[in-house]
Design a protein around this motif. Sequence first.
Motif, PDB file in Angstrom:
ATOM      1  N   GLU A 163     -18.953 -49.512 -22.761  1.00 17.46           N
ATOM      2  CA  GLU A 163     -19.657 -48.656 -22.792  1.00 17.46           C
ATOM      3  C   GLU A 163     -19.520 -47.806 -20.638  1.00 17.46           C
ATOM      4  O   GLU A 163     -18.971 -47.220 -20.464  1.00 17.46           O
ATOM      5  CB  GLU A 163     -21.228 -49.219 -22.196  1.00 17.46           C
ATOM      6  CG  GLU A 163     -22.159 -47.769 -21.752  1.00 17.46           C
ATOM      7  CD  GLU A 163     -24.130 -48.421 -21.816  1.00 17.46           C
ATOM      8  OE1 GLU A 163     -23.903 -49.493 -22.419  1.00 17.46           O
ATOM      9  OE2 GLU A 163     -24.087 -48.013 -21.140  1.00 17.46           O
ATOM     10  N   ILE A 164     -18.721 -49.605 -20.227  1.00 13.51           N
ATOM     11  CA  ILE A 164     -18.630 -49.046 -18.686  1.00 13.51           C
ATOM     12  C   ILE A 164     -17.321 -48.252 -18.667  1.00 13.51           C
ATOM     13  O   ILE A 164     -16.812 -47.048 -17.818  1.00 13.51           O
ATOM     14  CB  ILE A 164     -18.129 -50.302 -18.155  1.00 13.51           C
ATOM     15  CG1 ILE A 164     -19.326 -50.914 -17.753  1.00 13.51           C
ATOM     16  CG2 ILE A 164     -17.499 -50.384 -17.065  1.00 13.51           C
ATOM     17  CD1 ILE A 164     -19.142 -52.580 -17.079  1.00 13.51           C
ATOM     18  N   ALA A 173     -17.997 -44.945 -19.473  1.00 14.82           N
ATOM     19  CA  ALA A 173     -18.614 -44.255 -18.461  1.00 14.82           C
ATOM     20  C   ALA A 173     -17.646 -43.923 -16.866  1.00 14.82           C
ATOM     21  O   ALA A 173     -17.424 -43.381 -16.347  1.00 14.82           O
ATOM     22  CB  ALA A 173     -19.985 -44.939 -17.434  1.00 14.82           C
ATOM     23  N   LEU A 177     -18.043 -49.654 -11.055  1.00 14.92           N
ATOM     24  CA  LEU A 177     -18.101 -49.664 -12.426  1.00 14.92           C
ATOM     25  C   LEU A 177     -16.917 -50.808 -12.398  1.00 14.92           C
ATOM     26  O   LEU A 177     -16.491 -51.922 -13.360  1.00 14.92           O
ATOM     27  CB  LEU A 177     -18.101 -48.425 -13.122  1.00 14.92           C
ATOM     28  CG  LEU A 177     -19.476 -47.637 -13.495  1.00 14.92           C
ATOM     29  CD1 LEU A 177     -18.841 -46.763 -14.119  1.00 14.92           C
ATOM     30  CD2 LEU A 177     -20.244 -48.509 -14.332  1.00 14.92           C
ATOM     31  N   GLU A 198     -20.514 -54.058 -23.681  1.00 19.33           N
ATOM     32  CA  GLU A 198     -20.730 -53.320 -22.224  1.00 19.33           C
ATOM     33  C   GLU A 198     -19.770 -53.217 -21.596  1.00 19.33           C
ATOM     34  O   GLU A 198     -19.421 -51.724 -21.127  1.00 19.33           O
ATOM     35  CB  GLU A 198     -21.318 -54.673 -20.851  1.00 19.33           C
ATOM     36  CG  GLU A 198     -22.102 -54.150 -19.706  1.00 19.33           C
ATOM     37  CD  GLU A 198     -22.895 -55.371 -19.627  1.00 19.33           C
ATOM     38  OE1 GLU A 198     -23.168 -55.006 -18.136  1.00 19.33           O
ATOM     39  OE2 GLU A 198     -23.071 -56.046 -19.827  1.00 19.33           O
TER      40      GLU A 198
END
Lengths: 148, 123
Positions: free
Chosen positions: B42-43, B46, B79, B39
């Motif tokens: 992914e952050i 992003a 985020l 995760e």
Amino acid sequence: MASKVEEELRRLSVEMRILEQTAETLQARMNMINAVITDLTYANITLEGLEKQKENAELLIPIGGNSYIKARLETPDKVTVGIGSGVSVEKTLQEAKDIIKKRLEDMEKNRASLQQQFSQVVERINEDRARFEELAAELRKENPSKNV
Amino acid sequence: MSEEFAKLPPQVQERLLRLQQIQQTLQSVLAQKQQVELELTEIEQALGELQKVADDAVIYKAIGSLLVKSDKAKVAADLNERKELLNMRATVLGKQEERLRSQMKELQTKLQQDLAPVSGTQP
């Protein structure tokens, strides 16, 4: 002599089991990548088709279960693309097409690399299996009464 | 296996069971850590993508299956907050992993000592 062969058989058996697990993992990852590639290919086809549509074109949007709702294309040049972690950014149609194309290329590369690893693992399994059968036959010849 | 297990001294049996338990906990901690790290990656990606877009770009944030309109600053703040939380979680899981590994090592050493005379007498 026999114990050496038995030892080698045991080693091969363990190695084959590990290799089979690796092959299964690689296969599962390839299946996942294939699903992503199919999804991206659909997106690409949709964007290509969208390019030819004019503003206010009448559309049917899939909602699952082979069912659709009617909609009108308000801004044909705007496409919202996900960038991960639940965040999506509005892009122009061309930008969106480029992003999808890039993702497709990356996925194809990943798939090719996995396919290559998979082939190597399968080749090694086959080599091990052949060696295993050879040794097992040898052992049977040496000890006909023993069940190997 | 169970018959042979029953022949072992109770203390050794207990240690073996404890070792198994620790191994299971370690597996679960490792799986959680991997999930958190995934995760986090992914952050990071992003956030990297977000940096490339203009400050007034139209951004949406997923809430369940809906995409709700937001803005770059708010999404980036969300985020970063999530990233901080996950980093903390990763540190905690890392410490748990370390502790479990050292417990496992200790138990393994003890078991080796326990079992050394047993296996030594076997033909």
